[in-house]
Write an enzyme that holds these catalytic residues in place. Sequence first.
Site, PDB file in Angstrom:
ATOM      1  N   ASP A 131       0.778  -0.970   0.011  1.00  0.00           N
ATOM      2  CA  ASP A 131      -0.137  -0.139  -0.001  1.00  0.00           C
ATOM      3  C   ASP A 131       0.878   1.278   0.087  1.00  0.00           C
ATOM      4  OD1 ASP A 131      -2.800   1.073   0.658  1.00  0.00           O
ATOM      5  OD2 ASP A 131      -1.518   2.003   2.286  1.00  0.00           O
ATOM      6  N   GLU A 183       1.637  -0.420  -5.022  1.00  0.00           N
ATOM      7  CA  GLU A 183       0.377   0.517  -5.351  1.00  0.00           C
ATOM      8  C   GLU A 183       1.138   1.987  -5.291  1.00  0.00           C
ATOM      9  OE1 GLU A 183      -3.344   2.660  -3.611  1.00  0.00           O
ATOM     10  OE2 GLU A 183      -1.706   2.747  -2.389  1.00  0.00           O
TER      11      GLU A 183
HETATM   12  C1  BGC Z   1      -5.267   2.261   0.076  1.00  0.00           C
HETATM   13  C2  BGC Z   1      -6.470   3.276   0.710  1.00  0.00           C
HETATM   14  C3  BGC Z   1      -5.983   3.691   2.039  1.00  0.00           C
HETATM   15  C4  BGC Z   1      -4.785   4.547   1.769  1.00  0.00           C
HETATM   16  C5  BGC Z   1      -4.180   4.619   3.182  1.00  0.00           C
HETATM   17  C6  BGC Z   1      -4.416   3.495  -0.371  1.00  0.00           C
HETATM   18  O1  BGC Z   1      -3.800   3.592  -1.264  1.00  0.00           O
HETATM   19  O2  BGC Z   1      -5.939   1.886  -1.063  1.00  0.00           O
HETATM   20  O3  BGC Z   1      -7.629   2.644   0.841  1.00  0.00           O
HETATM   21  O4  BGC Z   1      -7.069   4.540   2.457  1.00  0.00           O
HETATM   22  O5  BGC Z   1      -4.037   3.720   1.068  1.00  0.00           O
HETATM   23  O6  BGC Z   1      -3.817   3.660   3.533  1.00  0.00           O
END
Ligand code: BGC
Length: 553
Positions: free
Chosen positions: A203, A245
Site C-alpha cells: 500500500d 501501489e
Molecule cells: C488504499 C486506501 C487507503 C490508503 C491509506 C491506499 O492507497 O488503497 O484505501 O485509504 O492507502 O492507507
Amino acid sequence: MTPALPWWSGTVIYQLIVRSYSDGNGDGIGDFKGLAARLPYLRWLGVNTLWLTPIYPSPLRDGGYDITDFTGIHPDLGDLASFHRFLTAAHSQGMRVILDLVLNHTSDLHPWFQRARWAPKGSSERDVYVWSDDPKRYAEAPVLFRHFEASNWEWDPVAEQYYLHRFLRHQPDLNYENPWVQDTMLEVVDFWLDRGVDGFRLDAVPFLFESEGSRCEGLPETHTFLKRLRERVDRHGRDVLLLGEAIQPVQEAAPYLADDELHGAFNFVLTAHLFAAIASGRIQQLGECLMEAEQAVCGPRWALPLRNHDELWLGDGHLISDEVIQTIRVGLPQGQGHWLNWGINRRLAPLLNGDPRSNRLLHGLLYSLPGMPCLYYGDELGMGDWPGLRDRDPNRTPMAWTPARNGGFSTAPDPLLVLPPITAPGYDYRVVNVEVQKQLPGSLLNWHRRMLTCRRLLPALRHGSFRLLHSPHPGVLVYLRCTEAMTVLVAANVTAAGASLSLDLSEWAGERTREVMWGCEFPPAAAEWFVNLPPYGFNWWLIGEVEPAATPA
Ligand code: BGC
C-alpha cells in the site's frame, strides 16, 4: 532454454474485502470461514490470485488500512488458525493469496504511536514516527485526502509536536529514517511469508520517505528500502509477488519495477485512459499510454485495475492531464456528482450507467492487454453501489450471492450487517447475484467465466509480446499478442456507434483467422481484411492454425 515464468506472470487477480464477502458465523460480518466456503466459486470463475484488503486488527476508521497489530487477524474475521485453514484451502484449489501490507503508516491507536507520543522528544520511541515543531515542513507534498484533511500535519497535545500523516489524521506516518522501523517491517514480511502467503500488495509505497522541496513521492531512499525488502523476500527462496501501489505517472511508477525491486506495479494511468477512451470515443491517447507503459518495462509486470475499493483516482493533474480528467468528468455522466478527494467514488457498473456493453469492452481489454488483470469483487456481476454511505463505503458493500435475504451474504438481522446490501433500482441483489447469473447463459458472470477460460487457453494473452497495429478508425484499438506459437489479434471499438474498418493483415496473408470466443471462422488474412464491430464491440481472433487447447498452459 527459456527460464520458467513466475506464477504471477499473466495471473488474474481478484480483489476482495473479507468483511464484505461472505459471513460464515452469522454475525453480519464477512470472515475467513465464509470466504473459505466461497473458494469453489472463485475457482469456477477462473481467477487465480486473491488479493485481500487488510485483515489485521484495526479500529476500522480507514477500512483496515489503519492497523494496530501487523501480525494479527482482526477478530471479526477469525484468527490465525482460521486464516491458515483458508490459505491451505485456497492453495489446494490452485489459488494464490496476496495480502495488503501497509508500510507507510499505522493507526494512532497502535501501541508504537501511543508509546511515541508519551516518550520524550528526540527519544528512540518518539522517533518511530515523523514529528515536527513546524506544520509547514514538506509543504510541497499534496494533501491526498483533501475532502477530509486540510494539512498533512496534526498537532498532538501529549507529544506537544505535530506528526506527519499523508493520509487521515489518525494514520501517523512511520519514520523510515529510523532503522528500527525498517527492520521491524521486514520482520512483518517474514512473519506472513513463514505462514505461507504468496505475496503482498504494498500500500502507498511512494510515501515512505520525505524530503524538503519535493512532493515526497518515490524518493531514492524509498527505492533503497524497497530493494532491501526485495532482498529479504528473496531469502525465503520461493516465488513471491511484490505488487506496489504507486499512483504515479508511468515514468515515475516504472522505477519500482527495477529488476532488484518490486515484481509488479499497478498502472493507474492506463485505468484512467481506459475510462477516457469510453468517455470520448477515441483511442489515440490510450494507444500512446500503452506504448509508453510497454517501453518503460515489459508489459506483464503491470497490474491492470478498472475499479477497486477506493475512488477512481484521477489526481491533481500530476497523474494524467487536466484535459483527460475533464474528458472523464464530462463523458461519464454518472461520475459528475460523486467526486471524492481526487477521483470519482462509484463502482464500475453505475459509473458506466449500467451499460453491460462498455462493461464487457473494458474487461475484454483488461483480459487481453499485457499484464495482470485485476477484477474487483462484484464487478463480475455488474454489482451496484450505495452512494451516500460515508467515505468509500459506497464501493464496499456485501457481495450478492443469492436472491435470499441479505443477498445470501449473511444470516444476521439487517442492523448487524457490515454495510447494507444493494437494493438500488437496476442493481437489486434479488436480480444481480451469483445464483441467478450462473443460470442465465447470457449473464455478465457467465461472460467473465468464458473470457477467463479463453484467456487460460491462450498463452499469448498471458505472456505474449504486445504490438499496436495501425487502426484506420479513431475509435477502434487494434493490437496483437504473440508468442512463438500463437498470434492473437484484438480489435476493440470504444465508441457508442458501430464501426467498420479494413485492417492490413498482409503479414499473414492467406492464413486462417478464427474468432476465439465462439470459434467462428473469418475470411483468411489479407491486405484488406474487413471487420465490423457493434457499439462497444470487440473481438479476439486467432491467426494461423494453432489450436488453443493444444497449446501449453
Ligand atoms: C488504499 C486506501 C487507503 C490508503 C491509506 C491506499 O492507497 O488503497 O484505501 O485509504 O492507502 O492507507
